[in-house]
Design an enzyme around this catalytic site. Structure first.
Site, PDB file in Angstrom:
ATOM      1  N   PRO A  88      12.283  -4.887  -2.277  1.00 25.21           N
ATOM      2  CA  PRO A  88      12.101  -3.491  -1.872  1.00 25.21           C
ATOM      3  C   PRO A  88      12.773  -2.499  -2.822  1.00 25.21           C
ATOM      4  CG  PRO A  88      13.338  -4.727  -0.202  1.00 25.21           C
ATOM      5  CD  PRO A  88      12.961  -5.694  -1.265  1.00 25.21           C
ATOM      6  N   GLU A 122      18.658 -11.449   2.855  1.00 23.74           N
ATOM      7  CA  GLU A 122      19.104 -10.159   2.302  1.00 23.74           C
ATOM      8  C   GLU A 122      18.722  -9.999   0.836  1.00 23.74           C
ATOM      9  OE1 GLU A 122      20.498  -7.605   4.141  1.00 23.74           O
ATOM     10  OE2 GLU A 122      19.870  -9.021   5.688  1.00 23.74           O
ATOM     11  N   ARG A 160      -9.176  -8.762  -8.300  1.00 22.58           N
ATOM     12  CA  ARG A 160     -10.444  -8.036  -8.206  1.00 22.58           C
ATOM     13  C   ARG A 160     -10.764  -7.246  -9.461  1.00 22.58           C
ATOM     14  NH1 ARG A 160      -9.853  -3.084  -6.536  1.00 22.58           N
ATOM     15  NH2 ARG A 160     -11.844  -2.901  -5.425  1.00 22.58           N
ATOM     16  N   ASP A 175     -12.752   3.009  -7.718  1.00 20.29           N
ATOM     17  CA  ASP A 175     -11.981   3.078  -6.482  1.00 20.29           C
ATOM     18  C   ASP A 175     -10.960   4.207  -6.476  1.00 20.29           C
ATOM     19  OD1 ASP A 175     -12.903   1.049  -4.842  1.00 20.29           O
ATOM     20  OD2 ASP A 175     -11.903  -0.465  -6.039  1.00 20.29           O
TER      21      ASP A 175
END
Ligand code: ADE
Length: 239
Positions: A88, A122, A160, A175
């Site tokens: 993160p 963690e 993709r 897109d």
């Protein structure tokens, strides 16, 4: 294109990697994945991969030895990799970063295989990422239980874009977030029937005037981006 995925849950990767576009890319031999469970590199009887954090605090930290030895084992067997930790606190994954994976290298050489390191608990002992050079990627400002879903997000978004994977390669070029969409959101799409529960397809799409259709779609993209994602307007990356 080759990805080595280091994870405590290879089954999480394997259960999804044969589905849809990612499955097609693999079946066509355009993308190869190999999963390695770094628990196999734990030395003790209990195959321990985590320990309590120095300095105290909640949660457990992934020990450096099993991960480091797994990285070295992979690279001894399969050569050096571009190493990426899913975490993160990484740089936010964007379509521009995804596109870079399938762009030709500067010297025209084959791109390095990619090593994806999936954390749990963690996170990793920081020294893992100091001993070997790593990029860090995040899929958004929220915390998941591990890096497996982010690794799959990256794999699917890259797969993709590999030429020969999508039926019509143009669909990936047009897109949301692509250059064709000025880095903003995509325009709305419609198919048959022309009227569904009293809702009509916008007439401009029906009369075959391609310059009008392009202008309408561009206006739709701009309106949607301005109202739903104002952070994407202006110069890309400066929002
Ligand atoms: N691991 C846990 N949460 C994550 C996130 N948002 N992105 C990447 N890896 C993660």
């Amino acid at each position: 294109m080759l990805f080595s995925i280091l994870t405590l849950f290879p089954e999480a990767i394997e259960s999804y990697q044969d589905v849809g576009i990612l499955g097609i890319a693999r079946a066509r031999g355009l993308l190869t994945t190999r999963t390695v469970n770094f628990r196999d590199f734990a030395r003790d009887r209990h195959r321990t991969v985590d320990d309590r954090p120095f300095g105290g605090g909640p949660g457990m930290v992934l020990k450096p030895e099993p991960i480091t030895e797994a990285i070295e084992w992979i690279e001894q067997r399969f050569g050096p990799h571009r190493r990426i930790a899913l975490t993160p606190d990484g740089a936010p994954l964007t379509q521009a970063i995804v596109e870079e994976f399938v762009s030709p290298t500067e010297d025209g050489a084959e791109p390095l295989p990619v090593l994806l390191l999936c954390g749990r608990y963690e996170g990793f002992d920081e020294r893992v990422l100091e001993l070997h050079e790593f990029e860090r990627l995040s899929i958004g400002d929220y915390v998941l239980a591990g890096g497996e879903l982010p690794a799959l997000v990256l794999l699917e978004s890259v797969s993709r874009l590999i030429p020969g994977v999508l039926g019509d390669g143009r669909s990936a070029l047009e897109d949301s977030f692509t250059e064709a969409a000025d880095g903003g959101l995509d325009h709305p799409h419609y198919t048959r029937p022309r009227v569904y529960r009293d809702l009509e397809v916008p007439p401009v799409l029906l009369d075959g005037d391609h310059s009008k259709i392009s202008a309408w779609r561009r206006a739709q993209r701009e309106d949607r981006t301005a109202s739903r994602r104002p952070d994407l307007t202006g110069d890309r990356g400066e929002a």
